[in-house]
Design a protein around this motif. Structure first.
Motif, short mmCIF file in Angstrom:
data_model
loop_
_atom_site.label_atom_id
_atom_site.label_comp_id
_atom_site.label_asym_id
_atom_site.label_seq_id
_atom_site.Cartn_x
_atom_site.Cartn_y
_atom_site.Cartn_z
N SER A 45 0.83 -1.19 0.00
CA SER A 45 0.00 0.00 0.00
C SER A 45 0.87 1.25 0.00
CB SER A 45 -0.88 0.00 1.25
OG SER A 45 -1.58 1.21 1.37
N GLN A 47 0.23 5.56 0.70
CA GLN A 47 -0.66 6.67 1.03
C GLN A 47 -0.06 7.94 0.43
OE1 GLN A 47 -1.01 7.63 5.19
NE2 GLN A 47 -2.80 8.92 4.84
N ASN A 83 -5.35 6.47 -0.38
CA ASN A 83 -4.59 5.22 -0.27
C ASN A 83 -4.77 4.41 -1.54
OD1 ASN A 83 -3.57 5.49 2.39
ND2 ASN A 83 -5.57 4.94 3.20
#
Length: 104
Positions: A45, A47, A83
Motif C-alpha cells: 500500500s 498513502q 490510499n
C-alpha cells in the motif's frame, strides 16, 4: 529466564514477513508526500498526501519482480490524502514503487 527465551524465539518468525520497499518518484509542480507500507505478505500500500493548492493526478506502478507490474491511476484533491493498494499472486520479497505525479 528459559521461558522468556523460548517465547522470544517463538515470536521471531512473526516479524520476518516484512519486506523492503523502494520508491522512486517523479513529481512535477505538485506538493505530494507519500508513505509506503506492507499490509500483508502479498499486499502493498501507498498513502499519498497532497499539501499543495492544486489537485494532482498520480500514476503508481507496483513491481514485485517476476509478476507483471500493476499500475494504478489516482487523483489526489488539494489538501487531501488517498490510499492505493495492490495484491499480488505470490509473496512479496522486495517491492518497487514508481510514483509519477502532475497537476490536474
Amino acid at each position: 529466564m528459559r521461558k522468556f527465551c523460548c517465547v522470544l524465539l517463538a515470536l521471531l518468525p512473526a516479524s520476518a514477513f516484512a519486506y523492503s520497499i523502494d520508491v522512486t518518484k517523479k513529481i512535477d509542480g505538485v506538493s505530494i508526500d507519500y508513505r509506503a507500507s506492507d499490509v500483508d505478505g502479498d499486499i502493498s500500500s501507498i498513502q499519498l498526501n497532497n499539501y499543495g493548492s492544486n489537485d494532482a493526478v498520480c500514476t503508481v506502478t507496483f513491481s514485485n519482480g517476476p509478476e507483471a507490474p500493476r499500475t494504478r491511476k489516482v487523483t489526489v484533491p488539494a489538501g487531501k490524502s488517498t490510499n492505493t493498494t495492490v495484491k499480488f499472486n505470490r509473496a512479496i520479497i522486495k517491492m518497487r514503487i514508481a510514483l509519477a505525479c502532475t497537476p490536474k
